[in-house]
Design an enzyme around this catalytic site. Structure first.
Site, short mmCIF file in Angstrom:
data_model
loop_
_atom_site.label_atom_id
_atom_site.label_comp_id
_atom_site.label_asym_id
_atom_site.label_seq_id
_atom_site.Cartn_x
_atom_site.Cartn_y
_atom_site.Cartn_z
N ARG A 98 37.99 9.15 24.54
CA ARG A 98 38.28 10.46 25.13
C ARG A 98 39.75 10.57 25.52
O ARG A 98 40.37 11.61 25.31
CB ARG A 98 37.38 10.73 26.34
CG ARG A 98 35.93 10.99 25.95
CD ARG A 98 35.05 11.23 27.16
NE ARG A 98 35.09 10.04 28.02
CZ ARG A 98 34.96 10.07 29.33
NH1 ARG A 98 34.79 11.20 29.97
NH2 ARG A 98 34.99 8.95 30.03
N ASN A 111 31.59 12.63 26.79
CA ASN A 111 30.50 11.75 26.36
C ASN A 111 29.18 12.48 26.52
O ASN A 111 28.95 13.13 27.54
CB ASN A 111 30.47 10.48 27.20
CG ASN A 111 31.60 9.54 26.90
OD1 ASN A 111 32.20 9.58 25.83
ND2 ASN A 111 31.90 8.66 27.84
#
Length: 89
Positions: free
Chosen positions: A18, A36
């Protein structure tokens, strides 16, 4: 301008995926988010056509050095005028 919804599967959680995706978004001026979700990462990305293509290619190659993308899907969406930043959720 294009808007894609990308789901990325593989070793993409707990490896900085990320964070690296957010850095790529800044580099290519992409708006949206990365987060996520269960066993995959979801990316909502909007930007100029060529920038979005380059961003997507970089994400698919594995945004972080420790990640391994095994599978992905891309769904084209309508342009969202409310997207003004790129967030990590």
């Amino acid at each position: 301008m294009k808007h894609n919804f990308i789901s990325v599967y593989g070793r993409v959680q707990g490896v900085g995926f990320r964070y690296f995706t957010q850095r790529l978004a800044q580099k290519y001026n992409i708006k949206g988010y990365v987060k996520n979700v269960q066993d995959f990462v979801e990316i909502d990305a909007q930007g100029e056509d060529e920038a979005l293509r380059q961003f997507t290619d970089a994400v698919i190659k594995g945004a972080s050095p420790a990640s391994e993308v095994r599978e992905y899907t891309i769904e084209e969406r309508e342009i969202d005028q409310h997207l003004t930043t790129f967030k990590t959720e």
